[in-house]
Design a protein around this motif. Sequence first.
Motif, PDB file in Angstrom:
ATOM      1  N   LYS A 244       6.576  -5.804 -15.184  1.00 55.64           N
ATOM      2  CA  LYS A 244       6.461  -4.456 -14.611  1.00 55.64           C
ATOM      3  C   LYS A 244       6.196  -4.524 -13.108  1.00 55.64           C
ATOM      4  O   LYS A 244       6.756  -3.729 -12.322  1.00 55.64           O
ATOM      5  CB  LYS A 244       5.330  -3.710 -15.313  1.00 55.64           C
ATOM      6  CG  LYS A 244       5.662  -3.302 -16.730  1.00 55.64           C
ATOM      7  CD  LYS A 244       4.515  -2.511 -17.345  1.00 55.64           C
ATOM      8  CE  LYS A 244       4.858  -2.076 -18.774  1.00 55.64           C
ATOM      9  NZ  LYS A 244       3.744  -1.314 -19.393  1.00 55.64           N
ATOM     10  N   LYS A 248       8.451  -3.069 -10.369  1.00 51.08           N
ATOM     11  CA  LYS A 248       7.921  -2.103  -9.408  1.00 51.08           C
ATOM     12  C   LYS A 248       8.153  -2.592  -7.978  1.00 51.08           C
ATOM     13  O   LYS A 248       8.502  -1.803  -7.079  1.00 51.08           O
ATOM     14  CB  LYS A 248       6.439  -1.904  -9.686  1.00 51.08           C
ATOM     15  CG  LYS A 248       5.817  -0.822  -8.823  1.00 51.08           C
ATOM     16  CD  LYS A 248       4.366  -0.600  -9.229  1.00 51.08           C
ATOM     17  CE  LYS A 248       3.741   0.506  -8.378  1.00 51.08           C
ATOM     18  NZ  LYS A 248       2.325   0.751  -8.759  1.00 51.08           N
ATOM     19  N   GLN A 249       7.936  -3.922  -7.774  1.00 50.99           N
ATOM     20  CA  GLN A 249       8.154  -4.491  -6.446  1.00 50.99           C
ATOM     21  C   GLN A 249       9.615  -4.346  -6.027  1.00 50.99           C
ATOM     22  O   GLN A 249       9.914  -3.996  -4.878  1.00 50.99           O
ATOM     23  CB  GLN A 249       7.739  -5.974  -6.435  1.00 50.99           C
ATOM     24  CG  GLN A 249       7.839  -6.635  -5.087  1.00 50.99           C
ATOM     25  CD  GLN A 249       6.863  -6.044  -4.084  1.00 50.99           C
ATOM     26  OE1 GLN A 249       5.810  -5.561  -4.471  1.00 50.99           O
ATOM     27  NE2 GLN A 249       7.227  -6.061  -2.804  1.00 50.99           N
ATOM     28  N   THR A 251      11.595  -2.080  -7.152  1.00 53.14           N
ATOM     29  CA  THR A 251      11.822  -0.659  -6.882  1.00 53.14           C
ATOM     30  C   THR A 251      11.275  -0.281  -5.505  1.00 53.14           C
ATOM     31  O   THR A 251      11.929   0.456  -4.738  1.00 53.14           O
ATOM     32  CB  THR A 251      11.138   0.183  -7.969  1.00 53.14           C
ATOM     33  OG1 THR A 251      11.657  -0.191  -9.247  1.00 53.14           O
ATOM     34  CG2 THR A 251      11.397   1.658  -7.746  1.00 53.14           C
ATOM     35  N   ILE A 252      10.067  -0.800  -5.189  1.00 56.07           N
ATOM     36  CA  ILE A 252       9.463  -0.508  -3.880  1.00 56.07           C
ATOM     37  C   ILE A 252      10.324  -1.069  -2.756  1.00 56.07           C
ATOM     38  O   ILE A 252      10.578  -0.399  -1.734  1.00 56.07           O
ATOM     39  CB  ILE A 252       8.039  -1.078  -3.829  1.00 56.07           C
ATOM     40  CG1 ILE A 252       7.130  -0.310  -4.788  1.00 56.07           C
ATOM     41  CG2 ILE A 252       7.487  -1.002  -2.411  1.00 56.07           C
ATOM     42  CD1 ILE A 252       5.749  -0.917  -4.929  1.00 56.07           C
TER      43      ILE A 252
END
Length: 339
Positions: A244, A248-249, A251-252
């Motif tokens: 995750k 998330k990284q 996505t960021i």
Amino acid sequence: MAQIRSYVIANLLRAEASQHIQYFRKGVLQKSGRGLSIWFDPNGASLTEVPMNDRELIFMIKGQSSDYQDLAVQGSVIWRVVDADKVASRIDFGIDINRGVRLSKPEEQIKSVLTGLVRQFSDAYLKDKGVRDLLEAGLSPVQAAITDGFQADPTLDGMGLEVVSIRVSALSPSPEVYRALQAPTFESLQQKADEATFSRRALAVDKERAIAENELSNQIALAARRKELIAREDANARSEAEAKAAAKQITIEADSEAKIVGAEAEAKRIRLVEQAAADMEKARMAAIAEVPPAVMFALAAQEFAGKLEKIDSLNVTPDMLAGIAQQAKLLFGSQAPET
């Protein structure tokens, strides 16, 4: 029991086949036999009735062993009459000449004699041994001793009697002796019972310990499996969290890159727009620089007038007119009117 009926001149006697009848008249034996049916003159007559069938005597006598302990012997004697004339001469079997009932109790006398003999023979046997030996020997020796005693004693033969059989059913000590004799055996049995109980308890304890050890082993195995499960769950959770976090990284980073690209594009657009505006302003300023001041003033006035919706009053001063004239003169040269 014989049946006797009285008639006018004589009486009639009828006896069963198992009864031996003797008819005496004036002390002289007239008839003797079993199952007789006779007429007799009751005057000076006398009758006897001897049972010839087997009779039973139930006995219970007490004696002492050689160690002076009381014992009770129980059993029965089957006896019978073998010589009616002999026994009738020894014991009174007379009956009533009118009713046929006995005048005495001859069988009680016989039973008394038999009981006395049984006591004599059993006492002789009991006094020869100790109580424990007698009880361990059982009933057969005392029964044999009584039987041998009857066979050797001439009393019954002289009375015309015979013993058919002897049966001893019990040889019992007194309650106190019985409990004393029971005590060692009881204690031994109790000790064996206690040992069996202890063995059973020990076995039960061993089984309980084995069960407890098995349960403990199962708990240890379950704890190990639970620990492994927790470790796997932790690893899975860590992997999931890392996945995750990585997602998330990503996505960021993607959002950052998109924002950066968007910002760069926006900045580029703004620069282009500002550059275009600057170029337009530069061109306009270049165009304005070539326009005479009077024209600029006129254009400014025109733009100002276009923005005004209503003019309530207008004050024109000489100075303003002088300035306007001067500007017009500069704009139109010699053709400008005089002020």
